[in-house]
Scaffold this motif. Sequence first.
Motif, PDB file in Angstrom:
ATOM      1  N   THR A 121       0.819  -1.215   0.000  1.00  0.00           N
ATOM      2  CA  THR A 121       0.000   0.000   0.000  1.00  0.00           C
ATOM      3  C   THR A 121       0.850   1.262   0.000  1.00  0.00           C
ATOM      4  N   GLN A 122       2.166   1.115   0.081  1.00  0.00           N
ATOM      5  CA  GLN A 122       3.046   2.273   0.149  1.00  0.00           C
ATOM      6  C   GLN A 122       4.229   2.076  -0.791  1.00  0.00           C
ATOM      7  N   SER A 123       4.640   3.161  -1.440  1.00  0.00           N
ATOM      8  CA  SER A 123       5.816   3.141  -2.293  1.00  0.00           C
ATOM      9  C   SER A 123       6.576   4.443  -2.069  1.00  0.00           C
ATOM     10  N   VAL A 124       7.747   4.536  -2.677  1.00  0.00           N
ATOM     11  CA  VAL A 124       8.592   5.711  -2.491  1.00  0.00           C
ATOM     12  C   VAL A 124       8.203   6.782  -3.497  1.00  0.00           C
ATOM     13  N   GLN A 125       7.918   7.969  -3.039  1.00  0.00           N
ATOM     14  CA  GLN A 125       7.581   9.057  -3.943  1.00  0.00           C
ATOM     15  C   GLN A 125       8.752   9.347  -4.876  1.00  0.00           C
ATOM     16  N   GLY A 126       8.465   9.399  -6.166  1.00  0.00           N
ATOM     17  CA  GLY A 126       9.500   9.649  -7.155  1.00  0.00           C
ATOM     18  C   GLY A 126      10.238   8.406  -7.583  1.00  0.00           C
ATOM     19  N   ALA A 127      10.061   7.312  -6.864  1.00  0.00           N
ATOM     20  CA  ALA A 127      10.668   6.018  -7.213  1.00  0.00           C
ATOM     21  C   ALA A 127       9.656   4.940  -6.855  1.00  0.00           C
ATOM     22  N   GLU A 128       8.544   4.980  -7.552  1.00  0.00           N
ATOM     23  CA  GLU A 128       7.416   4.123  -7.182  1.00  0.00           C
ATOM     24  C   GLU A 128       7.670   2.637  -7.391  1.00  0.00           C
ATOM     25  N   TRP A 129       8.793   2.309  -7.989  1.00  0.00           N
ATOM     26  CA  TRP A 129       9.155   0.892  -8.138  1.00  0.00           C
ATOM     27  C   TRP A 129       9.646   0.295  -6.820  1.00  0.00           C
ATOM     28  N   TRP A 130       9.810   1.119  -5.785  1.00  0.00           N
ATOM     29  CA  TRP A 130      10.160   0.604  -4.458  1.00  0.00           C
ATOM     30  C   TRP A 130       8.901   0.471  -3.613  1.00  0.00           C
TER      31      TRP A 130
END
Length: 366
Positions: A121-130
């Motif tokens: 449900t959460q990813s890294v802003q600007g690196a949504e592949w994380w």
Amino acid sequence: ASCALAHWRGGPRGPGDQACAAHDDPPTAPAAREDIAPAALVDVPGGPGVQGTDTPLIPADLEGPSRPTLLRPFRLGSTEVSNAQFARFVAATGYATDAERYGWSFVFAGHATPEADARATQSVQGAEWWLRVDGASWRLPAGPGAGAPDGQSEAMADYPVVHVSWRDARAYCAYAYPGGRLPTEAEWEHAARAGADPAWHYPWGPKLRGPQGRHRCNVWQGRFPGEDTGADGHRGPAPVDALGPQNALGLMNMVGNVWEWVDGRRADAEPAGAGPAAFAQDRVKKGGSFLCHRSYCRRYRIPARAFSSDDSSTSNNGFRCAAPAAADTIPAPRAAGDSSAPRAVEGAGASPEGAGGGKAADGSAA
């Protein structure tokens, strides 16, 4: 139960996580083969060297300028630490990694299990592949789910252990070798160059490919982040001895494969007050990873560097260990007044352990 964050946007692991870390019982230690030995150590000669570069590709990472160093001899692991080697450490000590205690770690979306990907449900802003994946750790590097890769299996034994924090890496090295520790950043670069031209950005030469276009390291080929052609023979991490020695010392996977923690902080390389105060104590990692690509990361170079807090963990971060040389001597200093004399860099002993908490990995994780 896994520790959960109510909200995360690339910032610190929260107080709730730390409370779990303090009170969760360590997981049951796995069985481990008794014949698994730590990685062989390579003798690295001391003497003058160079750290950094005068041709930085990512100036914001403080890759330059180049500066002279003077190092004592030391020894460095010929390979990154493998799953089997880390499993033996865990079996002997009952050690629980930061990812296990917090209950989650970061997994590259393209490698996450279908279950982990669906539940994230959460990813890294600007690196949504994380993706933040509950239950991901060195034991389950792609996260939980049917058919998930098992870090404790024979099939994964020779792959680099991942989802390990700086603190986890330091604990393993202290256990595995007398005087074991993480290398300093200066030592890591000195060993990677192995006495070759300091202008080279790679351990084997000035170009990414070797003679006849030979692949010398495991990085991303294709279009990142959607397509990895695996032209170097690997999609994802490779065994710790894959692709052969990268330099004259016989060191393997110094660049590419997985990021490697070193003993240093971001603040060590920048003038006081020059960088964001919140990130000054971040730990340094070197070498790039299988996720690095020319269009996005391009940190698979000797002087390149990235930063994460000492409790951060990802599916592309591992480490190798250093240890003192059998005869620890240092060359005589140059004459007083010689402005070209390199500064001394202490090669033994690790920095004091940083404060807990810290940040989760950001977009520089790849």
